[in-house]
Design an enzyme around this catalytic site. Structure first.
Site, mmCIF file in Angstrom:
data_model
loop_
_atom_site.group_PDB
_atom_site.id
_atom_site.type_symbol
_atom_site.label_atom_id
_atom_site.label_comp_id
_atom_site.label_asym_id
_atom_site.label_seq_id
_atom_site.Cartn_x
_atom_site.Cartn_y
_atom_site.Cartn_z
ATOM 1 N N GLY A 79 163.655 26.645 -4.928
ATOM 2 C CA GLY A 79 162.289 26.624 -5.436
ATOM 3 C C GLY A 79 161.752 28.013 -5.727
ATOM 4 C CB THR A 80 161.784 31.147 -3.745
ATOM 5 O OG1 THR A 80 161.235 30.526 -2.583
ATOM 6 C CG2 THR A 80 161.236 32.556 -3.883
ATOM 7 C CG ASN A 165 153.471 24.460 1.051
ATOM 8 O OD1 ASN A 165 152.722 24.736 0.114
ATOM 9 N ND2 ASN A 165 153.799 25.339 1.974
ATOM 10 C CD GLN A 203 156.222 20.143 0.278
ATOM 11 O OE1 GLN A 203 156.339 18.998 0.683
ATOM 12 N NE2 GLN A 203 156.783 21.170 0.886
ATOM 13 C CB THR A 261 180.429 31.372 -11.231
ATOM 14 O OG1 THR A 261 181.173 32.362 -11.937
ATOM 15 C CG2 THR A 261 181.255 30.111 -11.075
ATOM 16 C CB CYS A 362 156.697 29.526 3.689
ATOM 17 S SG CYS A 362 157.371 28.005 3.067
HETATM 18 C C1 LIG Z 1 159.476 24.968 -0.125
HETATM 19 C C2 LIG Z 1 158.536 25.301 -1.196
HETATM 20 C C3 LIG Z 1 158.792 26.376 -2.074
HETATM 21 C C4 LIG Z 1 159.991 27.277 -1.922
HETATM 22 O O1 LIG Z 1 161.202 26.612 -2.133
HETATM 23 P P1 LIG Z 1 162.572 27.217 -1.572
HETATM 24 O O2 LIG Z 1 163.590 26.239 -2.001
HETATM 25 O O3 LIG Z 1 162.424 27.308 -0.082
HETATM 26 O O4 LIG Z 1 162.785 28.537 -2.179
HETATM 27 C C5 LIG Z 1 157.869 26.606 -3.062
HETATM 28 N N1 LIG Z 1 156.759 25.857 -3.197
HETATM 29 C C6 LIG Z 1 156.484 24.831 -2.376
HETATM 30 C C7 LIG Z 1 155.249 24.020 -2.601
HETATM 31 C C8 LIG Z 1 157.360 24.518 -1.343
HETATM 32 O O5 LIG Z 1 157.058 23.517 -0.526
#
Ligand SMILES: *Cc1c(COP(=O)(O)O)cnc(C)c1O
Length: 419
Positions: A79-80, A165, A203, A261, A362
């Protein structure tokens, strides 16, 4: 001090918003790619072709669910990374229209975004970009009037998360998308560049309908580790025609937007997880909402002075009609509890084999109270005394019964210590 309550035989995991276990069916489809099918997808012999075909099929599965084209899906490592690619990529992608001067561009986001968004836009601000952070109301909903008032001729990107989240608030993304489309058509007539719209759907992917066409977004970030898929997997949807400059340069994989890759096993696992989640989401959401509301009601009754954070009304409305439906994530419970320290409570619960969160996994590295709770008007003290309980598809009613029995007793003990 410790309530005399027997510990459960197995850990009761109630932190699904932090991450989910990998579904056994996902593990199964990943296994061949961890040994037998090890080819590099860029290689032309059979081993490579098999890997490439699997990536292609996975991309197709995700695109199908989203109602988009394959080449609008970019696989990332979570996600990040998807969010960073969306924000930095979109800004760099439009910068030449602004004489490569960051000072000439303006970004808009909300006050309760995940750090992946907030820190990205703040970094751009440090580099010179203008930034508006829009407030939310006491339930965590973005103030729409303020959002639209903050638009300027030089605005290039709006980023608003689909659901929060920590407190589970679901933002009216489709409504923002609709209003923005109107604004963009006026801007087009005036010769102004289009404002891009990104949503962080980490989320909600697999939980709610996240079709970009429905939401009216140009960019959408998602990850595997919140939908029973492997960690460090994710995707970014990029609407055809939107220029996103790469952050990682190299062999040109992922339509030149994310070189290196490919994580074949991870991509196959992510797609399987997304397909399963979408298939099962209606039934599972309903089940979790029932459990959620039961747990909220019971804890509300048993713990004096407890405050429910996030959306308070409508918690029990079904998700069938999403526009009018519950605006709280089906799996989210978030309380502030007077007179207790959230972290102490978490550790006591851990000693009873119950895993919950104090707010946001986080930010567990820092001691600062949650920016989300402060933004909805909680005091520092209330923010420190908070607990997030998030359910998942392996949560049973008996798990919650245990929590409902244990938590009020633990709270009472801790409140005695403080007073
Ligand atoms: C967990 C989360 C992220 C980050 O995702 P990662 O896979 O941990 O990098 C970003 N935004 C929200 C709303 C999240 O819940």
């Amino acid at each position: 001090m410790f309530p005399l309550i027997k510990k459960p035989k197995k850990v009761i995991y109630l932190d699904y918003a932090a991450t989910t276990p990998v579904d056994p069916r996902v593990q199964k489809v990943m296994r061949p790619f961890e040994n037998e099918v090890f080819g590099n997808p860029s290689s032309l012999y059979r081993q490579g072709r098999e890997a490439a075909e699997s990536i292609n099929a996975s991309r197709g599965d995700i695109a199908n669910i989203l109602g988009v084209s394959r080449n609008e899906i970019i696989f990332t490592a979570g996600g990040t990374e998807s969010i960073n690619l969306a924000i930095f990529g979109a800004v760099r992608g439009c910068l030449q229209n602004y004489k490569n001067n960051l000072k000439k561009i303006h970004l808009i986001t909300s006050a309760i975004e995940h750090p992946a968004v907030l820190e990205s836009v703040r970094e751009l601000q440090r580099q010179g970009a203008q930034l508006t952070v829009v407030d939310v109301d006491s339930e965590g909903f973005i103030q729409l009037d303020k959002l639209f008032e903050s638009i300027r001729p030089e605005t290039v990107l709006i980023s608003v998360m689909h659901a929060n989240n920590e407190i589970g608030t679901i933002q009216p993304i489709a409504e923002i998308g609709k209003r923005l489309a109107k604004i963009n058509s006026t801007r087009f007539q005036e010769g102004l560049p289009k404002i891009l719209f990104h949503t962080d759907a980490c989320q909600t992917a697999g939980v709610l309908d996240v079709r970009p066409g429905l939401l009216g977004v140009d960019l959408l970030s998602a990850n595997g580790s919140k939908m029973y898929g492997p960690k460090q997997t994710g995707f970014l949807y990029v609407r055809a025609g939107v220029v996103v400059s790469p952050l990682i340069f190299g062999g040109g994989q992922e339509y030149n937007k994310r070189s290196g890759t490919e994580n074949v096993a991870g991509i196959v696992g992510l797609a399987k997880a997304f397909v399963l989640a979408n298939k099962e989401q209606k039934k599972e959401n309903k089940r979790q909402e029932t459990l959620r509301d039961y747990c909220i009601q019971k804890l509300n009754k048993k713990i004096p002075g407890i405050i429910l954070n996030g959306p308070r009304s409508n918690a029990a409305v079904s998700l069938k009609n999403q526009n009018a439906a519950s605006m709280r994530l089906p799996n989210n419970i978030h309380f502030s509890i007077p007179g207790v320290d959230g972290e102490a409570l978490l550790l006591y619960l851990d000693s009873y084999c119950v895993a919950v969160s104090t707010g946001s996994a986080c930010s567990s590295a820092s001691n600062d109270p949650s920016h989300v709770l402060l933004a909805i008007g909680r005091t520092t003290k209330e923010a420190r005394g908070s607990l997030r309980i998030t359910l998942g598809k392996f949560t049973k009613k008996s798990d919650l019964e245990y929590l409902i029995k244990l938590l009020p007793e633990l709270v009472a003990e801790l409140q005695k210590v403080v007073s």
